[in-house]
Scaffold this motif. Structure first.
Motif, PDB file in Angstrom:
ATOM      1  N   MET A   5       0.852  -1.178   0.000  1.00 21.59           N
ATOM      2  CA  MET A   5       0.000   0.000   0.000  1.00 21.59           C
ATOM      3  C   MET A   5       0.895   1.237   0.000  1.00 21.59           C
ATOM      4  SD  MET A   5      -2.939   1.262   2.697  1.00 21.59           S
ATOM      5  CE  MET A   5      -3.486  -0.386   2.918  1.00 21.59           C
ATOM      6  N   HIS A   6       0.531   2.199  -0.779  1.00 21.59           N
ATOM      7  CA  HIS A   6       1.266   3.460  -0.869  1.00 21.59           C
ATOM      8  C   HIS A   6       1.168   4.200   0.464  1.00 21.59           C
ATOM      9  CE1 HIS A   6       2.198   7.554  -2.218  1.00 21.59           C
ATOM     10  NE2 HIS A   6       2.900   6.946  -3.150  1.00 21.59           N
ATOM     11  N   LYS A   7       2.261   4.857   0.893  1.00 24.58           N
ATOM     12  CA  LYS A   7       2.276   5.529   2.194  1.00 24.58           C
ATOM     13  C   LYS A   7       1.227   6.632   2.305  1.00 24.58           C
ATOM     14  CE  LYS A   7       6.996   4.576   3.540  1.00 24.58           C
ATOM     15  NZ  LYS A   7       8.258   5.128   4.003  1.00 24.58           N
ATOM     16  N   ALA A   8       0.805   7.212   1.189  1.00 22.78           N
ATOM     17  CA  ALA A   8      -0.173   8.292   1.230  1.00 22.78           C
ATOM     18  C   ALA A   8      -1.597   7.765   1.435  1.00 22.78           C
ATOM     19  CB  ALA A   8      -0.111   9.113  -0.056  1.00 22.78           C
ATOM     20  N   GLN A   9      -1.763   6.458   1.429  1.00 16.85           N
ATOM     21  CA  GLN A   9      -3.090   5.875   1.597  1.00 16.85           C
ATOM     22  C   GLN A   9      -3.266   5.327   3.002  1.00 16.85           C
ATOM     23  OE1 GLN A   9      -3.328   2.993  -1.579  1.00 16.85           O
ATOM     24  NE2 GLN A   9      -4.310   4.483  -2.918  1.00 16.85           N
ATOM     25  N   LYS A  10      -4.510   5.299   3.467  1.00 14.69           N
ATOM     26  CA  LYS A  10      -4.862   4.759   4.775  1.00 14.69           C
ATOM     27  C   LYS A  10      -5.980   3.745   4.577  1.00 14.69           C
ATOM     28  CE  LYS A  10      -5.674   4.700   9.283  1.00 14.69           C
ATOM     29  NZ  LYS A  10      -4.873   3.883  10.127  1.00 14.69           N
ATOM     30  N   ARG A  11      -5.776   2.529   5.050  1.00 14.54           N
ATOM     31  CA  ARG A  11      -6.809   1.494   4.968  1.00 14.54           C
ATOM     32  C   ARG A  11      -7.785   1.706   6.118  1.00 14.54           C
ATOM     33  NH1 ARG A  11      -7.374  -3.379   2.541  1.00 14.54           N
ATOM     34  NH2 ARG A  11      -5.240  -3.296   1.767  1.00 14.54           N
ATOM     35  N   ILE A  12      -9.090   1.678   5.805  1.00 13.94           N
ATOM     36  CA  ILE A  12     -10.109   1.810   6.845  1.00 13.94           C
ATOM     37  C   ILE A  12     -11.056   0.624   6.771  1.00 13.94           C
ATOM     38  CG2 ILE A  12      -9.976   4.337   6.888  1.00 13.94           C
ATOM     39  CD1 ILE A  12     -12.636   4.377   5.325  1.00 13.94           C
ATOM     40  N   GLN A  13     -11.713   0.362   7.871  1.00 16.28           N
ATOM     41  CA  GLN A  13     -12.703  -0.707   7.936  1.00 16.28           C
ATOM     42  C   GLN A  13     -13.917  -0.136   8.652  1.00 16.28           C
ATOM     43  OE1 GLN A  13     -11.191  -4.236   9.784  1.00 16.28           O
ATOM     44  NE2 GLN A  13     -13.121  -5.334   9.601  1.00 16.28           N
ATOM     45  N   VAL A  14     -15.096  -0.364   8.100  1.00 11.83           N
ATOM     46  CA  VAL A  14     -16.318   0.173   8.700  1.00 11.83           C
ATOM     47  C   VAL A  14     -17.368  -0.929   8.812  1.00 11.83           C
ATOM     48  CG1 VAL A  14     -15.940   2.520   7.848  1.00 11.83           C
ATOM     49  CG2 VAL A  14     -17.245   0.923   6.473  1.00 11.83           C
ATOM     50  N   ASN A  15     -18.260  -0.778   9.773  1.00 10.73           N
ATOM     51  CA  ASN A  15     -19.405  -1.663   9.908  1.00 10.73           C
ATOM     52  C   ASN A  15     -20.619  -0.951   9.336  1.00 10.73           C
ATOM     53  OD1 ASN A  15     -18.089  -3.778  11.337  1.00 10.73           O
ATOM     54  ND2 ASN A  15     -18.113  -2.488  13.158  1.00 10.73           N
ATOM     55  N   VAL A  16     -21.321  -1.628   8.438  1.00 12.20           N
ATOM     56  CA  VAL A  16     -22.494  -1.041   7.805  1.00 12.20           C
ATOM     57  C   VAL A  16     -23.640  -2.046   7.819  1.00 12.20           C
ATOM     58  CG1 VAL A  16     -21.139   0.482   6.296  1.00 12.20           C
ATOM     59  CG2 VAL A  16     -21.774  -1.790   5.501  1.00 12.20           C
ATOM     60  N   ASN A  17     -24.852  -1.548   7.623  1.00  7.13           N
ATOM     61  CA  ASN A  17     -26.019  -2.409   7.502  1.00  7.13           C
ATOM     62  C   ASN A  17     -25.867  -3.253   6.241  1.00  7.13           C
ATOM     63  OD1 ASN A  17     -28.787  -2.860   6.160  1.00  7.13           O
ATOM     64  ND2 ASN A  17     -29.310  -2.457   8.300  1.00  7.13           N
ATOM     65  N   ARG A  18     -25.991  -4.565   6.377  1.00  3.11           N
ATOM     66  CA  ARG A  18     -25.768  -5.480   5.255  1.00  3.11           C
ATOM     67  C   ARG A  18     -26.721  -5.206   4.089  1.00  3.11           C
ATOM     68  NH1 ARG A  18     -23.190 -10.248   5.108  1.00  3.11           N
ATOM     69  NH2 ARG A  18     -23.185 -10.370   7.382  1.00  3.11           N
ATOM     70  N   VAL A  19     -28.003  -5.004   4.384  1.00  2.00           N
ATOM     71  CA  VAL A  19     -28.991  -4.774   3.320  1.00  2.00           C
ATOM     72  C   VAL A  19     -28.686  -3.475   2.591  1.00  2.00           C
ATOM     73  CG1 VAL A  19     -31.428  -4.343   2.842  1.00  2.00           C
ATOM     74  CG2 VAL A  19     -30.783  -6.141   4.455  1.00  2.00           C
ATOM     75  N   THR A  20     -28.395  -2.431   3.346  1.00  2.00           N
ATOM     76  CA  THR A  20     -28.067  -1.141   2.737  1.00  2.00           C
ATOM     77  C   THR A  20     -26.821  -1.262   1.866  1.00  2.00           C
ATOM     78  OG1 THR A  20     -29.035   0.032   4.612  1.00  2.00           O
ATOM     79  CG2 THR A  20     -27.522   1.279   3.212  1.00  2.00           C
ATOM     80  N   TYR A  21     -25.803  -1.971   2.371  1.00  2.00           N
ATOM     81  CA  TYR A  21     -24.570  -2.162   1.611  1.00  2.00           C
ATOM     82  C   TYR A  21     -24.842  -2.888   0.297  1.00  2.00           C
ATOM     83  CZ  TYR A  21     -19.976  -3.798   0.220  1.00  2.00           C
ATOM     84  OH  TYR A  21     -18.845  -4.073  -0.506  1.00  2.00           O
ATOM     85  N   GLU A  22     -25.614  -3.962   0.364  1.00  2.00           N
ATOM     86  CA  GLU A  22     -25.907  -4.738  -0.845  1.00  2.00           C
ATOM     87  C   GLU A  22     -26.698  -3.912  -1.853  1.00  2.00           C
ATOM     88  OE1 GLU A  22     -27.687  -8.250   0.802  1.00  2.00           O
ATOM     89  OE2 GLU A  22     -25.742  -9.087   1.372  1.00  2.00           O
ATOM     90  N   GLN A  23     -27.645  -3.111  -1.364  1.00  2.00           N
ATOM     91  CA  GLN A  23     -28.411  -2.243  -2.262  1.00  2.00           C
ATOM     92  C   GLN A  23     -27.503  -1.197  -2.903  1.00  2.00           C
ATOM     93  OE1 GLN A  23     -31.413  -0.827   0.452  1.00  2.00           O
ATOM     94  NE2 GLN A  23     -32.808  -2.521  -0.004  1.00  2.00           N
ATOM     95  N   ALA A  24     -26.646  -0.584  -2.101  1.00  2.00           N
ATOM     96  CA  ALA A  24     -25.727   0.436  -2.631  1.00  2.00           C
ATOM     97  C   ALA A  24     -24.738  -0.190  -3.606  1.00  2.00           C
ATOM     98  CB  ALA A  24     -24.988   1.122  -1.481  1.00  2.00           C
ATOM     99  N   GLN A  25     -24.232  -1.367  -3.274  1.00  2.00           N
ATOM    100  CA  GLN A  25     -23.278  -2.038  -4.148  1.00  2.00           C
ATOM    101  C   GLN A  25     -23.913  -2.381  -5.498  1.00  2.00           C
ATOM    102  OE1 GLN A  25     -21.567  -5.699  -2.610  1.00  2.00           O
ATOM    103  NE2 GLN A  25     -19.567  -5.028  -3.312  1.00  2.00           N
ATOM    104  N   ALA A  26     -25.193  -2.743  -5.497  1.00  2.00           N
ATOM    105  CA  ALA A  26     -25.889  -3.032  -6.751  1.00  2.00           C
ATOM    106  C   ALA A  26     -25.975  -1.773  -7.618  1.00  2.00           C
ATOM    107  CB  ALA A  26     -27.285  -3.584  -6.469  1.00  2.00           C
ATOM    108  N   VAL A  27     -26.305  -0.653  -6.986  1.00  2.00           N
ATOM    109  CA  VAL A  27     -26.377   0.615  -7.724  1.00  2.00           C
ATOM    110  C   VAL A  27     -25.006   0.985  -8.277  1.00  2.00           C
ATOM    111  CG1 VAL A  27     -26.797   3.101  -7.514  1.00  2.00           C
ATOM    112  CG2 VAL A  27     -28.354   1.479  -6.415  1.00  2.00           C
ATOM    113  N   LEU A  28     -23.988   0.899  -7.423  1.00  2.00           N
ATOM    114  CA  LEU A  28     -22.642   1.256  -7.859  1.00  2.00           C
ATOM    115  C   LEU A  28     -22.145   0.328  -8.963  1.00  2.00           C
ATOM    116  CD1 LEU A  28     -21.034   2.109  -4.409  1.00  2.00           C
ATOM    117  CD2 LEU A  28     -21.863   3.698  -6.155  1.00  2.00           C
ATOM    118  N   GLY A  29     -22.520  -0.943  -8.889  1.00  2.00           N
ATOM    119  CA  GLY A  29     -22.143  -1.885  -9.935  1.00  2.00           C
ATOM    120  C   GLY A  29     -22.718  -1.480 -11.283  1.00  2.00           C
ATOM    121  N   ARG A  30     -23.985  -1.039 -11.270  1.00  2.00           N
ATOM    122  CA  ARG A  30     -24.607  -0.583 -12.523  1.00  2.00           C
ATOM    123  C   ARG A  30     -23.923   0.668 -13.055  1.00  2.00           C
ATOM    124  NH1 ARG A  30     -29.300  -1.983  -9.618  1.00  2.00           N
ATOM    125  NH2 ARG A  30     -29.799   0.189  -9.184  1.00  2.00           N
ATOM    126  N   LEU A  31     -23.380   1.472 -12.127  1.00  2.00           N
ATOM    127  CA  LEU A  31     -22.681   2.695 -12.530  1.00  2.00           C
ATOM    128  C   LEU A  31     -21.204   2.449 -12.814  1.00  2.00           C
ATOM    129  CD1 LEU A  31     -24.220   5.093  -9.862  1.00  2.00           C
ATOM    130  CD2 LEU A  31     -24.855   4.922 -12.284  1.00  2.00           C
TER     131      LEU A  31
END
Length: 91
Positions: free
Chosen positions: A1-27
Motif C-alpha cells: 500500500m502506498h504511504k499516502a493511503q490509509k486502509r479503513i474498515q467500517v461496519n455497515v447495515n448489510r442490506v443497505t450495503y448490498e443495495q448500494a453495491q448493486a447501484v454502484l455496480g450498474r454505474l
C-alpha cells in the motif's frame, strides 16, 4: 500500500450495503471510489455534503427493506405457486 493511503474498515447495515453495491455496480463505480470521493469532499468543504437526517419516507423504505430481507419470503412464479403459498400452512 502506498504511504499516502490509509486502509479503513467500517461496519455497515448489510442490506443497505448490498443495495448500494448493486447501484454502484450498474454505474461501474467501486465502493472505495465513492468513499474516497466522499472523504475528499468532506475535507475540502469542511462539512458533510448532504443532510444526515433521513426524511420519514426514506426511514420507512429502509425499515421495510430490512424487514423484507429478514422475513425470508420465497420468490413465487405463477398462479399455482402463489395459491399454494397462500393456502398451504406447510409451504
Amino acid at each position: 500500500m502506498h504511504k499516502a493511503q490509509k486502509r479503513i474498515q467500517v461496519n455497515v447495515n448489510r442490506v443497505t450495503y448490498e443495495q448500494a453495491q448493486a447501484v454502484l455496480g450498474r454505474l461501474d463505480v467501486s465502493v472505495s471510489t465513492v468513499v474516497n470521493a466522499l472523504l475528499n469532499r468532506i475535507a475540502t468543504e469542511n462539512r458533510i455534503p448532504f443532510v444526515m437526517d433521513p426524511d420519514e419516507e426514506e426511514s420507512v423504505d429502509r425499515a421495510l427493506s430490512a424487514a423484507v430481507a429478514k422475513a425470508n419470503i420465497p420468490t413465487l412464479t405463477g398462479k399455482d405457486e402463489v395459491a399454494n403459498y397462500l393456502l398451504d400452512d406447510d409451504y
